[in-house]
Design a protein around this motif. Structure first.
Motif, mmCIF file in Angstrom:
data_model
loop_
_atom_site.group_PDB
_atom_site.id
_atom_site.type_symbol
_atom_site.label_atom_id
_atom_site.label_comp_id
_atom_site.label_asym_id
_atom_site.label_seq_id
_atom_site.Cartn_x
_atom_site.Cartn_y
_atom_site.Cartn_z
ATOM 1 N N LEU A 110 0.859 -1.180 0.000
ATOM 2 C CA LEU A 110 0.000 0.000 0.000
ATOM 3 C C LEU A 110 0.896 1.232 0.000
ATOM 4 O O LEU A 110 1.736 1.401 0.884
ATOM 5 C CB LEU A 110 -0.903 0.005 1.232
ATOM 6 C CG LEU A 110 -2.034 1.032 1.267
ATOM 7 C CD1 LEU A 110 -3.063 0.742 0.173
ATOM 8 C CD2 LEU A 110 -2.721 1.018 2.635
ATOM 9 N N TRP A 111 0.729 2.075 -1.030
ATOM 10 C CA TRP A 111 1.546 3.274 -1.205
ATOM 11 C C TRP A 111 0.698 4.512 -0.978
ATOM 12 O O TRP A 111 -0.440 4.571 -1.411
ATOM 13 C CB TRP A 111 2.146 3.320 -2.612
ATOM 14 C CG TRP A 111 3.103 2.210 -2.890
ATOM 15 C CD1 TRP A 111 2.805 0.946 -3.300
ATOM 16 C CD2 TRP A 111 4.527 2.272 -2.758
ATOM 17 N NE1 TRP A 111 3.961 0.205 -3.437
ATOM 18 C CE2 TRP A 111 5.031 0.995 -3.118
ATOM 19 C CE3 TRP A 111 5.423 3.267 -2.384
ATOM 20 C CZ2 TRP A 111 6.390 0.704 -3.106
ATOM 21 C CZ3 TRP A 111 6.779 2.985 -2.376
ATOM 22 C CH2 TRP A 111 7.253 1.713 -2.737
ATOM 23 N N ARG A 112 1.279 5.501 -0.332
ATOM 24 C CA ARG A 112 0.576 6.755 -0.064
ATOM 25 C C ARG A 112 1.305 7.912 -0.730
ATOM 26 O O ARG A 112 2.534 7.970 -0.718
ATOM 27 C CB ARG A 112 0.494 7.016 1.436
ATOM 28 C CG ARG A 112 -0.305 8.261 1.797
ATOM 29 C CD ARG A 112 -0.474 8.378 3.296
ATOM 30 N NE ARG A 112 -1.381 9.454 3.645
ATOM 31 C CZ ARG A 112 -1.787 9.734 4.876
ATOM 32 N NH1 ARG A 112 -1.354 8.994 5.884
ATOM 33 N NH2 ARG A 112 -2.609 10.715 5.115
ATOM 34 N N ARG A 113 0.535 8.806 -1.320
ATOM 35 C CA ARG A 113 1.146 9.996 -1.909
ATOM 36 C C ARG A 113 1.643 10.912 -0.805
ATOM 37 O O ARG A 113 0.936 11.196 0.158
ATOM 38 C CB ARG A 113 0.150 10.740 -2.793
ATOM 39 C CG ARG A 113 0.767 11.981 -3.442
ATOM 40 C CD ARG A 113 -0.120 12.594 -4.499
ATOM 41 N NE ARG A 113 0.555 13.722 -5.126
ATOM 42 C CZ ARG A 113 0.099 14.376 -6.186
ATOM 43 N NH1 ARG A 113 -1.052 14.020 -6.746
ATOM 44 N NH2 ARG A 113 0.782 15.389 -6.709
ATOM 45 N N ARG A 118 6.392 12.524 -4.554
ATOM 46 C CA ARG A 118 6.867 11.286 -3.935
ATOM 47 C C ARG A 118 5.697 10.420 -3.476
ATOM 48 O O ARG A 118 4.610 10.912 -3.174
ATOM 49 C CB ARG A 118 7.748 11.592 -2.712
ATOM 50 C CG ARG A 118 9.075 12.231 -3.059
ATOM 51 C CD ARG A 118 10.077 11.221 -3.547
ATOM 52 N NE ARG A 118 11.203 11.860 -4.217
ATOM 53 C CZ ARG A 118 12.246 11.196 -4.704
ATOM 54 N NH1 ARG A 118 12.294 9.878 -4.586
ATOM 55 N NH2 ARG A 118 13.215 11.817 -5.318
ATOM 56 N N ILE A 119 5.953 9.111 -3.422
ATOM 57 C CA ILE A 119 5.039 8.180 -2.776
ATOM 58 C C ILE A 119 5.852 7.397 -1.750
ATOM 59 O O ILE A 119 7.065 7.232 -1.887
ATOM 60 C CB ILE A 119 4.362 7.226 -3.781
ATOM 61 C CG1 ILE A 119 5.398 6.423 -4.582
ATOM 62 C CG2 ILE A 119 3.444 7.994 -4.709
ATOM 63 C CD1 ILE A 119 4.782 5.375 -5.520
ATOM 64 N N GLY A 219 -5.318 8.979 -3.293
ATOM 65 C CA GLY A 219 -4.548 9.184 -2.066
ATOM 66 C C GLY A 219 -3.582 8.056 -1.789
ATOM 67 O O GLY A 219 -2.491 8.261 -1.261
ATOM 68 N N PHE A 220 -3.991 6.827 -2.162
ATOM 69 C CA PHE A 220 -3.170 5.631 -2.007
ATOM 70 C C PHE A 220 -3.244 4.820 -3.302
ATOM 71 O O PHE A 220 -4.143 5.027 -4.122
ATOM 72 C CB PHE A 220 -3.690 4.729 -0.877
ATOM 73 C CG PHE A 220 -3.606 5.296 0.503
ATOM 74 C CD1 PHE A 220 -2.562 4.957 1.355
ATOM 75 C CD2 PHE A 220 -4.603 6.141 0.987
ATOM 76 C CE1 PHE A 220 -2.511 5.454 2.650
ATOM 77 C CE2 PHE A 220 -4.547 6.648 2.279
ATOM 78 C CZ PHE A 220 -3.500 6.297 3.112
ATOM 79 N N THR A 221 -2.321 3.886 -3.429
ATOM 80 C CA THR A 221 -2.470 2.817 -4.414
ATOM 81 C C THR A 221 -2.218 1.489 -3.709
ATOM 82 O O THR A 221 -1.402 1.403 -2.780
ATOM 83 C CB THR A 221 -1.490 2.940 -5.597
ATOM 84 O OG1 THR A 221 -0.140 2.904 -5.115
ATOM 85 C CG2 THR A 221 -1.731 4.227 -6.378
#
Length: 255
Positions: A110-113, A118-119, A219-221
């Motif tokens: 789970l990635w957050r901006r 940047r993430i 907001g996330f991926t």
């Protein structure tokens, strides 16, 4: 502005002083005068007063004009509550990630901006039975990198020239042209999920889907990471659709 380097990082003295004041007020729970805070925390009195005045203006510290004392404000409690709530939301997201990792035998991330460019990796769940690809939380990447980057690209700018400027600064393990990248961005927008086939890391395929805020912004991926060839085309398609559906579910949990 004074900054010191400690343990390979940079500490900014005013920030250290601010955190010290907030920590002290929160831990003691008793109001204090600016002079007493400055003496207790070994902060220049004028600096301490200016920090306190700023914290009052930001509603994280309360000031009693009668007693001339400062105390932790309601805004600080609200900020802490928001952080706890976000942590709780992340915990609620984990079962969805674990289910995908087990079903498709992949690592789910789970990635957050973080800001405009940047993430950051905020959570990772590996398959419990198969070859594990471990990814450390806290890892940061340029916003256009990987499968997630193909999703974030749609909201980076309305101008293709701005995207190209950011793209030209990227260093891919397996290079691809900007035109090829933009075709993949367009494809990701149409189907609701994106792939990176070994361009970010040799031998690694990643698939990602967006987790959108109520406004529609990403907001996330949520992303799956695996060895190339682990799934055939039909398997990747099924995984992408599962990630898209899970991303929609997480939108209700994380925001």
């Amino acid at each position: 502005m004074q900054a010191n380097r400690i343990g390979g990082g940079v500490t900014v003295k005013p920030v250290v002083n601010t955190v010290g004041i907030l920590r002290h007020l929160a831990q003691t729970g008793t109001p204090e005068r600016a002079a007493d805070l400055a003496r207790h925390l070994a902060i220049n009195p004028s600096t301490c007063f200016n920090i306190l005045r700023t914290l009052v203006a930001e509603d994280v510290v309360d000031f009693n004009p009668v007693t001339k004392m400062y105390s932790a404000g309601l805004g600080l409690a609200r900020l802490a509550a928001q952080l706890v709530t976000q942590g709780q939301r992340m915990e609620h997201a984990k079962p969805f990630m674990q289910d995908l990792a087990a079903r498709f035998h992949v690592t789910i991330t789970l990635w957050r901006r973080m800001g405009p460019d940047r993430i950051v990796l905020v959570s990772s769940e590996a398959s419990p039975t198969d070859l594990r690809i471990d990814m450390a939380t806290g890892q940061r990447l340029p916003i256009l990198m990987g499968a997630s980057g193909r999703l974030f690209a749609e909201q980076l700018s309305d101008k293709e020239s701005d995207i190209r400027e950011a793209f030209d600064q990227m260093r891919w393990m397996r290079p691809l042209s900007f035109d090829a990248y933009m075709r993949e961005v367009g494809r990701a927008k149409r189907r609701g999920w994106a792939t990176d086939d070994g361009h970010f890391a040799n031998g690694i395929l990643s698939v990602a889907a967006p987790v959108r805020e109520a406004s529609g912004a990403i907001g996330f991926t949520i992303s799956a990471v695996m060895i190339r060839g682990h799934h055939d085309d039909a398997g990747v398609e099924a995984l992408g659709e599962a990630l898209r559906e899970t991303g929609e579910q997480l939108s209700q949990i994380l925001f």
